[in-house]
Enzyme design. Sequence first.
Site, PDB file in Angstrom:
ATOM      1  CG  ASP A 185      35.374  40.132  36.569  1.00  0.00           C
ATOM      2  OD1 ASP A 185      35.751  40.373  37.631  1.00  0.00           O
ATOM      3  OD2 ASP A 185      34.615  41.160  35.979  1.00  0.00           O
TER       4      ASP A 185
ATOM      5  CD  GLU B 207      31.700  40.023  43.080  1.00  0.00           C
ATOM      6  OE1 GLU B 207      30.536  40.524  42.676  1.00  0.00           O
ATOM      7  OE2 GLU B 207      32.655  40.708  43.460  1.00  0.00           O
TER       8      GLU B 207
HETATM    9  O1  FUB Z   1      33.762  43.346  37.138  1.00  0.00           O
HETATM   10  C1  FUB Z   1      32.271  43.514  37.358  1.00  0.00           C
HETATM   11  C2  FUB Z   1      32.288  42.621  38.579  1.00  0.00           C
HETATM   12  O2  FUB Z   1      33.165  42.806  39.708  1.00  0.00           O
HETATM   13  C3  FUB Z   1      32.340  41.222  38.648  1.00  0.00           C
HETATM   14  O3  FUB Z   1      31.002  40.530  37.745  1.00  0.00           O
HETATM   15  C4  FUB Z   1      32.518  40.765  39.976  1.00  0.00           C
HETATM   16  O4  FUB Z   1      32.777  39.565  39.852  1.00  0.00           O
HETATM   17  C5  FUB Z   1      33.494  41.689  40.493  1.00  0.00           C
HETATM   18  O5  FUB Z   1      34.660  41.195  39.851  1.00  0.00           O
END
Ligand code: FUB
Length: 312
Positions: A31, A197
Amino acid sequence: MKKLSIFLLPAMISCAQTWTNPIITEIYTADPSARVFGNTLYIYPSHDKDDAFTFNMEDYYVFSTTDMKNFKNCGLAFDAIKETSWAHGQAWAPDCIERNGKYYLYYPTDKKHIGVAVSDSPTGPFKDALGHPLLSIDSPGVYCNRDFIDPCVFIDDDGQAYLYVGQNTVCCVKLNEDMISYEGEAFIIEGCDEFFEAIWMHKYRGKYYLSYSNGTWNGEQPQIAYAMSDSPTGPFEYKGIILDPVSSGTNHHSIVKYKGKWYIFYHNAELSRSRTPAGQRYSTVRRSVCVDRLYYNPDGTIKPVVMTGAGR
Ligand code: FUB
């Protein structure tokens, strides 16, 4: 023909890639929020544990580069679980920004809170700024039917700061000048089709770009898609796919200009895969940060990214 190759040689050399993906190998990182402060590019990733098979992250390390070749580990910057009284787990994708000489780290915890920590240095140590979350899933105006995660902070040219956040629905708040409070209530951003997301805002030639993971769409693994607008609060218009699926299942990126070139930072699980004995299942939650160049078309749309060294 001879003349042409002599002419092209300097351009080919100046385009030469200086890094090898993944760019961070000493710990697992995911991320990545890449930010430029001064002459240095900093990476704020989440930190996957060495034995992870779940998203049980807790702390944040910062990395930096000045040459896009050597990526230095600047060390532990903030432990969201140990250094707050209210966060219990799932310290996922963070972001960081500078204002008036202070650095603000925004981070999600417990799938429902967004915290803010502050430091005098881009590499920390960061300290919990409020003693409670800045924003939560039940804050006025927030709409979230899944995890309330993945904050992205953006300061426009007029000085107004925005925090974008959420899963399935993009929520936004207008941050105040102090960066640790906000104006009014959260509101929804329209037009990010198939948003799942990993929301990311950047601006290019006066246009606003929100890019994001489209989740598992029509049975496909997540891709990074984007939408454009004339306003930071939309409505946005869907434009297409920038980045194909990666080997980690989750797809999460950031887009940044550094020393005149545009880059996309993202993660995959190739290192985890390469370290796993043949025939065994590799962990997709031991991710590693990668980077590649990002190019625009003359009309401002973004060209699909060519991933280097990234398998699927
Ligand atoms: O790394 C945890 C979660 O997985 C992140 O918050 C999302 O965007 C995905 O990459």
